[in-house]
Scaffold this active site. Structure first.
Site, mmCIF file in Angstrom:
data_model
loop_
_atom_site.group_PDB
_atom_site.id
_atom_site.type_symbol
_atom_site.label_atom_id
_atom_site.label_comp_id
_atom_site.label_asym_id
_atom_site.label_seq_id
_atom_site.Cartn_x
_atom_site.Cartn_y
_atom_site.Cartn_z
ATOM 1 N N GLY A 171 -2.034 18.403 -7.591
ATOM 2 C CA GLY A 171 -2.458 18.711 -6.228
ATOM 3 C C GLY A 171 -3.946 18.836 -5.990
ATOM 4 O O GLY A 171 -4.381 19.612 -5.138
ATOM 5 N N ASN A 180 -5.944 16.607 -4.659
ATOM 6 C CA ASN A 180 -6.262 16.115 -3.316
ATOM 7 C C ASN A 180 -5.778 17.102 -2.247
ATOM 8 O O ASN A 180 -6.429 17.280 -1.215
ATOM 9 C CB ASN A 180 -5.656 14.730 -3.087
ATOM 10 C CG ASN A 180 -6.509 13.630 -3.691
ATOM 11 O OD1 ASN A 180 -7.725 13.640 -3.581
ATOM 12 N ND2 ASN A 180 -5.879 12.675 -4.350
ATOM 13 N N MET A 221 4.202 10.666 -6.240
ATOM 14 C CA MET A 221 4.466 9.559 -7.158
ATOM 15 C C MET A 221 5.848 8.932 -6.982
ATOM 16 O O MET A 221 6.350 8.261 -7.871
ATOM 17 C CB MET A 221 4.289 10.028 -8.609
ATOM 18 C CG MET A 221 2.907 10.590 -8.919
ATOM 19 S SD MET A 221 1.559 9.469 -8.479
ATOM 20 C CE MET A 221 1.770 8.230 -9.745
ATOM 21 N N ILE A 280 8.364 6.440 -4.684
ATOM 22 C CA ILE A 280 8.357 5.392 -3.665
ATOM 23 C C ILE A 280 9.428 5.686 -2.618
ATOM 24 O O ILE A 280 10.587 5.943 -2.951
ATOM 25 C CB ILE A 280 8.582 4.006 -4.307
ATOM 26 C CG1 ILE A 280 7.367 3.626 -5.154
ATOM 27 C CG2 ILE A 280 8.838 2.941 -3.234
ATOM 28 C CD1 ILE A 280 7.533 2.367 -5.968
ATOM 29 N N HIS A 287 -6.134 5.930 -2.114
ATOM 30 C CA HIS A 287 -5.964 5.058 -3.280
ATOM 31 C C HIS A 287 -7.280 5.014 -4.051
ATOM 32 O O HIS A 287 -8.347 4.850 -3.442
ATOM 33 C CB HIS A 287 -5.571 3.647 -2.821
ATOM 34 C CG HIS A 287 -5.338 2.706 -3.966
ATOM 35 N ND1 HIS A 287 -4.205 2.758 -4.756
ATOM 36 C CD2 HIS A 287 -6.113 1.701 -4.473
ATOM 37 C CE1 HIS A 287 -4.300 1.822 -5.697
ATOM 38 N NE2 HIS A 287 -5.431 1.178 -5.544
#
Length: 207
Positions: A12, A14, A91, A93, A110
């Site tokens: 975490g 970010n 992580m 999709i 990204h």
């Protein structure tokens, strides 16, 4: 005041950058209202709790496939009345269900300058390994809207970071985070909450 919901899977960092920017008054027009993790025990949940932010865990392993998992996450975000969904080291999709539910209301950071070193398989250290293997002298980070195309949504902000001769994937990853990701993501979140991002002909423009 817009509700910002953050999706996490791990440490975490970010998320912390967003929470720190919020505490400094740099996120205008919105607040982090919920953090949703794809697994129990993610350190990001501790960061959220320390900041007084509601947390939810929707374990990926409890769902048979991506469609069922996406449905669960989408329903949770709708329950939380999310105005903006931020992928912060998430992580897992998700399929097109969530894109349809939150069109141009989801963003991701990204660790490269899209359209280079992006798409399927380019995540985490893999990105930085590919950068070093290629011999490019500049890399960086990109904040973009999430669409059905992996790393293919409209670009909101980008910042370049120099590649040093002595870099390893780990040192490069750290520099890209510190010099680009942690700066760009909170800024993009604030721009969204201030209503300063518009989409024209599939491209994002900051007013």
């Amino acid at each position: 005041m817009k509700n910002i919901c953050v999706l996490v899977s791990g440490g975490g960092t970010n998320l912390q950058a967003i929470l720190d920017a919020q505490s400094r008054g740099e996120i205008k027009g919105g607040k982090v209202s919920c953090v949703i993790s794809s697994k129990d025990g993610a350190f990001a949940l501790e960061r959220a709790a320390k900041a007084g932010v509601k947390t939810r865990v929707i374990p990926r392993k409890e769902y048979a496939d991506a469609a069922l998992y996406t449905k669960a996450v989408t329903e949770a975000l709708l329950e939380e009345k999310a105005d903006l969904v931020v992928y912060a080291g998430f992580m897992t999709i998700l399929d097109e269900q969530i894109v349809r539910a939150f069109p141009y209301k989801m963003m991701n950071v990204h660790p490269a300058l899209i359209p280079s070193f992006c798409g399927k398989g380019f995540y985490g250290l893999h990105v930085h390994e590919a950068v070093l293997q290629s011999g490019v002298k500049l890399t960086g980070a990109t904040v973009h809207f999430v669409t059905e195309v992996c790393d293919g949504g409209p670009i909101i902000l980008q910042k370049a970071v120099a590649v040093e001769n002595s870099d390893t994937p780990e040192t490069l990853q750290k520099r890209v985070m510190e010099q680009a990701e942690w700066e760009l993501l909170p800024r993009a979140v604030s721009l969204f909450c201030e209503g300063r991002i518009t989409i024209r002909e599939g491209k994002a423009y900051v007013d």
